[in-house]
Design a protein around this motif. Structure first.
Motif, PDB file in Angstrom:
ATOM      1  N   TYR A 148      39.394  30.234  26.450  1.00 33.31           N
ATOM      2  CA  TYR A 148      37.779  30.198  26.535  1.00 33.31           C
ATOM      3  C   TYR A 148      37.318  30.531  28.120  1.00 33.31           C
ATOM      4  N   ALA A 149      37.342  29.363  28.923  1.00 36.91           N
ATOM      5  CA  ALA A 149      37.331  29.483  29.999  1.00 36.91           C
ATOM      6  C   ALA A 149      37.772  30.438  31.001  1.00 36.91           C
ATOM      7  N   LEU A 150      39.209  30.688  29.752  1.00 31.91           N
ATOM      8  CA  LEU A 150      39.266  31.801  31.624  1.00 31.91           C
ATOM      9  C   LEU A 150      39.091  33.038  30.628  1.00 31.91           C
ATOM     10  N   LYS A 151      38.726  33.312  29.616  1.00 30.19           N
ATOM     11  CA  LYS A 151      37.988  34.409  29.012  1.00 30.19           C
ATOM     12  C   LYS A 151      36.900  34.468  29.622  1.00 30.19           C
ATOM     13  N   ILE A 152      35.967  33.205  30.162  1.00 29.98           N
ATOM     14  CA  ILE A 152      34.240  33.419  31.008  1.00 29.98           C
ATOM     15  C   ILE A 152      34.980  33.698  32.288  1.00 29.98           C
ATOM     16  N   GLN A 153      35.001  33.555  32.444  1.00 35.93           N
ATOM     17  CA  GLN A 153      35.644  33.735  34.002  1.00 35.93           C
ATOM     18  C   GLN A 153      36.267  35.579  34.269  1.00 35.93           C
ATOM     19  N   LEU A 154      36.719  36.089  34.064  1.00 34.52           N
ATOM     20  CA  LEU A 154      37.569  37.020  33.404  1.00 34.52           C
ATOM     21  C   LEU A 154      36.317  38.085  33.014  1.00 34.52           C
ATOM     22  N   PHE A 155      35.253  37.584  32.524  1.00 34.84           N
ATOM     23  CA  PHE A 155      34.344  38.640  31.850  1.00 34.84           C
ATOM     24  C   PHE A 155      32.994  38.195  33.331  1.00 34.84           C
ATOM     25  N   GLU A 156      32.786  37.374  34.001  1.00 37.07           N
ATOM     26  CA  GLU A 156      32.717  37.553  34.547  1.00 37.07           C
ATOM     27  C   GLU A 156      32.561  38.319  36.569  1.00 37.07           C
ATOM     28  N   ALA A 157      33.991  38.113  36.176  1.00 45.13           N
ATOM     29  CA  ALA A 157      34.989  38.957  37.781  1.00 45.13           C
ATOM     30  C   ALA A 157      34.504  40.223  36.876  1.00 45.13           C
ATOM     31  N   PHE A 158      35.081  40.654  36.162  1.00 47.13           N
ATOM     32  CA  PHE A 158      33.597  42.475  35.245  1.00 47.13           C
ATOM     33  C   PHE A 158      32.751  42.590  35.635  1.00 47.13           C
ATOM     34  N   SER A 159      31.950  41.745  35.888  1.00 50.34           N
ATOM     35  CA  SER A 159      30.520  42.131  35.716  1.00 50.34           C
ATOM     36  C   SER A 159      29.928  41.982  37.139  1.00 50.34           C
ATOM     37  N   LYS A 160      30.259  42.370  37.977  1.00 51.96           N
ATOM     38  CA  LYS A 160      30.895  42.456  39.193  1.00 51.96           C
ATOM     39  C   LYS A 160      31.457  43.682  40.257  1.00 51.96           C
ATOM     40  N   ARG A 161      31.597  44.634  38.643  1.00 50.67           N
ATOM     41  CA  ARG A 161      32.774  45.593  39.122  1.00 50.67           C
ATOM     42  C   ARG A 161      31.880  47.013  39.647  1.00 50.67           C
ATOM     43  N   ASP A 162      31.392  47.823  40.245  1.00 47.59           N
ATOM     44  CA  ASP A 162      30.511  48.796  39.810  1.00 47.59           C
ATOM     45  C   ASP A 162      30.108  49.420  38.271  1.00 47.59           C
ATOM     46  N   ASP A 163      31.575  50.125  37.743  1.00 49.86           N
ATOM     47  CA  ASP A 163      31.165  50.539  36.569  1.00 49.86           C
ATOM     48  C   ASP A 163      31.022  49.404  35.346  1.00 49.86           C
ATOM     49  N   GLU A 173      31.282  47.313  29.501  1.00 54.50           N
ATOM     50  CA  GLU A 173      30.246  45.980  28.529  1.00 54.50           C
ATOM     51  C   GLU A 173      30.659  45.719  26.849  1.00 54.50           C
ATOM     52  N   PRO A 174      30.235  47.056  26.655  1.00 51.08           N
ATOM     53  CA  PRO A 174      30.838  46.951  25.241  1.00 51.08           C
ATOM     54  C   PRO A 174      32.046  46.740  24.703  1.00 51.08           C
ATOM     55  N   LEU A 175      33.316  46.988  25.162  1.00 48.91           N
ATOM     56  CA  LEU A 175      34.245  47.074  25.238  1.00 48.91           C
ATOM     57  C   LEU A 175      35.146  45.744  25.160  1.00 48.91           C
ATOM     58  N   LEU A 176      34.601  44.679  26.618  1.00 47.84           N
ATOM     59  CA  LEU A 176      34.595  43.467  27.168  1.00 47.84           C
ATOM     60  C   LEU A 176      34.377  42.650  25.887  1.00 47.84           C
ATOM     61  N   LYS A 177      32.845  42.880  25.277  1.00 50.28           N
ATOM     62  CA  LYS A 177      32.516  42.082  24.594  1.00 50.28           C
ATOM     63  C   LYS A 177      32.988  41.875  23.454  1.00 50.28           C
ATOM     64  N   GLN A 178      33.585  43.485  22.645  1.00 54.12           N
ATOM     65  CA  GLN A 178      34.555  42.697  21.985  1.00 54.12           C
ATOM     66  C   GLN A 178      36.383  42.556  22.198  1.00 54.12           C
TER      67      GLN A 178
END
Length: 120
Positions: free
Chosen positions: A92-107, A112-117
């Motif tokens: 779960y902690a690694l998922k949070i880190q991954l989500f945070e890392a992707f949130s910094k991307r331009d796209d 976002e919908p795909l990541l949340k899924q």
């Protein structure tokens, strides 16, 4: 004091929010400062958060009530700690880190919908 820190280090505000979501009312700003690593957080490394989640999970599992309940149910504590259930918190902690890392991307908005899924 916290407002000055958040002005100097914008990631500290995000980190403090994540810290509060884990610790809840048991947390304090001083305790957050003991766990938070500003240098690494600004480099994109949030291992401090993973360590905090792992520590909180271990504390929750090491309470006498949990051990007594596991013993009553016939579950060995060592078997449980070696099972995949124990490592769910780390995942779960690694998922949070991954989500945070992707949130910094331009796209990010497109992804976002795909990541949340994927991360749910």
């Amino acid at each position: 004091m916290d407002s000055r820190l958040f002005q100097i280090d914008p990631y500290a505000g995000i980190g403090y929010g994540m810290y509060n979501s884990i610790k809840g009312e048991e947390g304090s700003f001083e305790d957050f400062l003991l766990h938070y690593d500003s240098t690494k957080a600004n480099e994109g490394d949030n291992s401090w958060l993973s360590n905090l989640i792992a520590k909180e999970t271990l504390n929750a599992f090491s309470s006498p009530d949990v051990w007594q309940a596991m013993n009553t149910l016939g579950i060995s504590g060592l078997d449980f700690m070696g099972s995949s259930n124990f490592f769910d918190a780390q995942v779960y902690a690694l998922k949070i880190q991954l989500f945070e890392a992707f949130s910094k991307r331009d796209d990010y908005k497109e992804m976002e919908p795909l990541l949340k899924q994927l991360l749910s």
